[in-house]
Scaffold this active site. Structure first.
Site, PDB file in Angstrom:
ATOM      1  CD  GLU A   8      -4.900  -6.360  -3.331  1.00 48.63           C
ATOM      2  OE1 GLU A   8      -4.343  -6.123  -4.414  1.00 48.63           O
ATOM      3  OE2 GLU A   8      -4.300  -6.373  -2.253  1.00 48.63           O
ATOM      4  CG  ASP A  87      -2.556  -9.146  -2.458  1.00 45.68           C
ATOM      5  OD1 ASP A  87      -3.350 -10.105  -2.379  1.00 45.68           O
ATOM      6  OD2 ASP A  87      -2.071  -8.755  -3.532  1.00 45.68           O
ATOM      7  CG  ASP A  89       1.677  -6.052  -0.394  1.00 48.18           C
ATOM      8  OD1 ASP A  89       0.484  -5.717  -0.260  1.00 48.18           O
ATOM      9  OD2 ASP A  89       2.207  -6.232  -1.499  1.00 48.18           O
ATOM     10  CD  GLU A  91       0.950   0.019  -2.459  1.00 54.33           C
ATOM     11  OE1 GLU A  91      -0.138   0.469  -2.888  1.00 54.33           O
ATOM     12  OE2 GLU A  91       1.878   0.743  -2.062  1.00 54.33           O
ATOM     13  CE1 TYR A 288       0.461 -11.063  -2.433  1.00 55.28           C
ATOM     14  CE2 TYR A 288       2.171 -10.329  -0.920  1.00 55.28           C
ATOM     15  CZ  TYR A 288       1.170 -10.041  -1.822  1.00 55.28           C
ATOM     16  OH  TYR A 288       0.874  -8.734  -2.114  1.00 55.28           O
ATOM     17  NE  ARG A 290       3.405  -7.144  -5.929  1.00 52.43           N
ATOM     18  CZ  ARG A 290       2.149  -7.284  -6.345  1.00 52.43           C
ATOM     19  NH1 ARG A 290       1.229  -7.675  -5.488  1.00 52.43           N
ATOM     20  NH2 ARG A 290       1.819  -7.049  -7.597  1.00 52.43           N
ATOM     21  CG  HIS A 333       4.310 -12.930   5.937  1.00 48.93           C
ATOM     22  ND1 HIS A 333       3.763 -12.845   7.185  1.00 48.93           N
ATOM     23  CD2 HIS A 333       4.113 -11.716   5.351  1.00 48.93           C
ATOM     24  CE1 HIS A 333       3.250 -11.634   7.374  1.00 48.93           C
ATOM     25  NE2 HIS A 333       3.458 -10.931   6.268  1.00 48.93           N
TER      26      HIS A 333
END
Length: 794
Positions: A8, A87, A89, A91, A288, A290, A333
């Site tokens: 990303e 990523d 998640d 999104e 990560y 989020r 996670h």
């Protein structure tokens, strides 16, 4: 190049390519590459509700060059050698699917990898265990995006038409604004009360002992009588209680708790926290950012234990595992932790370092022993004083004793690295029957506190408790409600308030009045009048949009779609059909009855009515009626007032503006007024914003002071003036301008040495400013242009 990895962010791409070696080339999509179209060529809706919400996507214009580069790279390596590493998640999964669609890759066969930290072992492990695009996660993201777009497309036009000054309404931002508004109403309706708290300082064996009377008095008379009754008193240690207690460390950070703690301890906004965390993640320093999970990997726990034992000793190590409370944690996670717990500093600015230090210390603390504390409470009995008879009210006789409290940290444990480990109020070693000597004593008037306003951190915590929003959305929610003007971060230190203080001095009780500040809003989120208005409108006419339980259930539905317990289209139909029915009924809403409107009284000079109401730019005062031939006059509400509270006297002062304050030292008029962007003073064409001063009351001396300061700023800004061109100091450094074009001055040139000829040459060589097109309201709403608009464009 044999393999292509698409991530990303460009920063992440550089780090990952370094770890993967020469057989891999890593490129970035720079976030989302497609979004739901705002309009279509044939004028059909981009979301076809009648055909199971079929959605038309379009490539973002600024991403077309990136897509071209990605297509070339895919062609060079072949589809079989493409790895999607967006990523982990929802999104990120959606971005991977969009890349498949645009780059002609098969989502059922294209290799998809995820990792929760950017380290060589994590990335190599991901390469060894690829999967394919999880279409259930993609559908959950699609449902969220479609739902939010439908709410925005259909509800925002209603808000524009029916709510004065209304900007927009959103599915998640609206409940957040409602929380702020409800808390503000609680504060306004809070019935203030006060009591008198008695505190004393005693002396024992040369050491001061602070204590508080257990009884509080409801009246000044009782507090005064109590203090007077102590002239012959003696004070004896009556009872000493000690009790051990244990303080345990908190779990490692989730996205929510990180935002809360960074706000409370570092003063960082949710947006700043997430931007800094994103940077730390992309540089490979933290996992990560989020996540709903509080779990740590076995490797991270072992590394922390080893580090703690080596640095602090084996007694400080205590392996702990934490269980994630959120049943629907979509990113469950691992918690946010350092990738290398032994690293103390990272490159970057001060905010990045402070946030990293907070994350690292919280992670270490979670794997450390509990702190052991000894709590001590000493009861001090009053003897040889007639306190019971002196008090007229029904005071609790058992509470007419002082209590001194203290604690000693026996073993600091995790406090060694997180939370502080200083002793607080260590009491002397008392024995029952010991005498202590009075050193000072006072009874202070204390007021009950209204509910506290939310900060960004506490609002995130409340949203999480209600099940509203997810890790990836909290920062966006905080930013949206402020940029839309529905809430603002307070800056007031509060208003002064007199309090009564009674002091015992040499056997006499002396009364004094002291001042304290109350109602501080600094750092708090305060709903604006526009926020209160939109929240009230939605509560009255679109209750599901602001209903906490309903919004939380929608979030749960997204989780159910991701786990294949619910279909995307069924969920969308369940929400959209009743919502759309309300939209169709909204035409009957009477705009004139939306928002408060209050007759304040009559202007004694003109006999015209004064009305407080909400206008296009917020709450305002209106002098005169719209029904008469004469146009009404308008003025903003005075600072600190509301439509429901402004008085006639305050309203009359508002219409005294603009006001001639006085003159400058060279004889120019100084006028004070309130404009669209707030209060100001004006001298000629120079405007000075007023941050603390009221334009109705500012003195000539203060106005001159502010004017002189503004002139100084302007003088520092202007380096040279050649008539047609100027050399100025700007936000991004010195530059040359002729009013139409700007030219940046190179760093190796001293702006003070530039001649008029050089300045004109720089302007001539500078590129022309790009024209900025203005979008119509219809375009902003995603509606197609009308034929007349098209004709004008041609």
């Amino acid at each position: 190049m044999k393999n292509l990895v698409i991530v990303e962010s460009p920063a992440k791409a550089k780090t990952i390519e370094k770890y993967l070696g020469h057989d891999f080339h890593v490129l970035s999509s720079v976030g989302h590459i497609r979004s739901i179209a705002k309009k279509t060529k044939d004028g059909t809706p981009p979301i076809d509700v009648a055909h199971d919400f079929k959605t038309i996507y379009e490539i973002d214009p600024e991403k077309k060059k990136i897509i071209t580069e990605l297509k070339k790279a895919v062609k060079a390596v072949g589809a079989a050698n493409v790895w999607l590493a967006t990523d982990e998640d929802r999104e990120g999964e959606a971005i991977a699917w969009h890349l498949c669609e645009v780059l002609n890759l098969d989502p059922a066969t294209t290799k998809r990898i995820t990792f929760h930290e950017i380290t060589k072992p994590a990335i190599e492990a991901a390469i060894q265990h690829p999967r394919t695009v999880d279409m259930k996660l993609v559908e959950a993201q699609q449902a969220r995006q479609i739902l939010d777009r439908l709410v925005g497309f259909e509800l925002s036009p209603v808000v524009w038409q029916k709510v004065p000054g209304g900007k927009s309404a959103g599915r998640v931002q609206s409940p957040a604004v409602r929380l702020l508004v409800e808390r503000e109403h609680e504060i306004e309706q809070f019935a203030g009360s006060f009591q008198f708290k008695v505190t004393a300082v005693f002396v024992y064996d040369g050491q001061e002992v602070k204590a508080e009377l257990k009884q509080r008095f409801d009246t000044e008379a009782d507090a005064h009588a109590f203090l007077e009754s102590l002239n012959n008193a003696k004070y004896t240690i009556d009872d000493i209680k000690t009790s051990p207690s244990t303080r345990n460390p908190a779990a490692p950070f989730t996205t929510s708790t990180l935002q809360q703690e960074a706000n409370a301890k570092l003063g960082m906004s949710s947006r700043a926290t997430m931007a800094s965390a994103q940077k730390l993640y992309q540089e490979g320093h933290i996992t990560y950012m989020r996540t709903d999970s509080v779990n740590l990997s076995g490797q991270a726990i072992a590394a922390s234990a080893d580090y703690i034992k080596r640095l602090y000793g084996i007694e400080y190590s205590h392996v702990r595992t934490f269980k994630t409370k959120s049943a629907g944690a979509q990113e469950a996670h691992e918690a946010i932790r350092p990738t290398d717990v032994t690293r103390e500093s990272v490159s970057g600015n001060g905010y990045d370092q402070k946030l990293y230090d907070l994350i690292r210390r919280r992670t270490l603390a979670s794997q450390m022993a509990s702190a052991k504390i000894k709590n001590t409470t000493a009861t001090i009995r009053i003897e040889q004083a007639d306190t019971k008879q002196a008090i007229n009210s029904t005071a609790n006789v058992d509470n007419l004793v002082f209590e001194a409290k203290g604690h000693t940290i026996v073993f600091d444990g995790f406090l060694r690295v997180y939370g502080g480990g200083k002793d607080d109020a260590i009491l002397p070693t008392f024995t029952a029957g010991d005498l202590v000597r009075e050193y000072s004593m006072e009874a202070r008037q204390v007021f009950a506190r209204p509910p506290a306003r939310y900060t960004e951190g506490t609002l995130v915590k409340k949203l999480e408790e209600l099940g509203i929003g997810r890790p990836s959305t909290y920062a966006t929610i905080m930013n949206t409600i402020q940029t839309r003007g529905y809430a603002e971060r307070g800056e007031s230190e509060g208003e002064p308030r007199d309090i009564i203080v009674l002091q015992r001095i040499d056997g006499n009780v002396e009364r004094s009045i002291q001042t304290e500040k109350t109602g501080s809003t600094r750092g708090k989120l305060v709903p604006t009048p526009a926020g209160e208005l939109i929240s009230g409108f939605l509560t009255d006419h679109f209750k599901p949009v602001v209903d906490y339980g309903f919004t939380a259930n929608v979030e749960k539905d997204f989780d159910d779609i991701a786990s294949d317990k619910l279909t995307r289209n069924a969920m969308l139909h369940n929400f959209y059909e009743p919502f759309h029915a309300r939209i169709e009924q909204s035409g009957a809403i009477d705009r004139s009855k939306v928002g408060d409107s209050r007759d304040i009284g009559t202007d004694p000079k003109t006999g015209k009515p004064i009305i407080a109401r909400f206008g296009r730019f917020g709450p305002m005062l209106q002098l005169g009626s719209t029904d008469s031939d004469e146009k009404p006059h308008f003025a903003p509400l005075p600072r600190g007032t509301k439509i429901s509270t402004v008085t006639l006297e305050q309203a009359l002062k508002a219409f005294e503006l603009p006001r001639l304050v006085g003159t400058t030292e060279d004889g120019q008029d100084i006028n004070a007024n309130i404009g669209r962007f707030g209060p100001y003073i004006q001298v000629g064409k120079l405007y000075v914003s007023l941050k603390e001063d009221d334009p109705r009351e500012i003195t000539e001396a203060k106005a001159r002071e502010l004017y002189a300061a503004k002139l100084q700023v302007e003088a520092e800004k202007h380096i040279a003036d050649f008539g047609d061109v100027k050399v100025l100091n700007g936000r991004f450094g010195p530059y040359v301008t002729d009013g139409k074009k700007n030219a940046k001055i190179p760093k190796d040139i001293d702006p003070k040495t530039i001649t008029a000829e050089q300045a004109r040459e720089m302007i001539a060589a500078a590129p022309a400013k790009r024209a900025r097109g203005r979008r119509s309201t219809a375009q902003k709403a995603g509606k197609p242009r009308t034929s007349s608009a098209k004709a004008k464009k041609k």
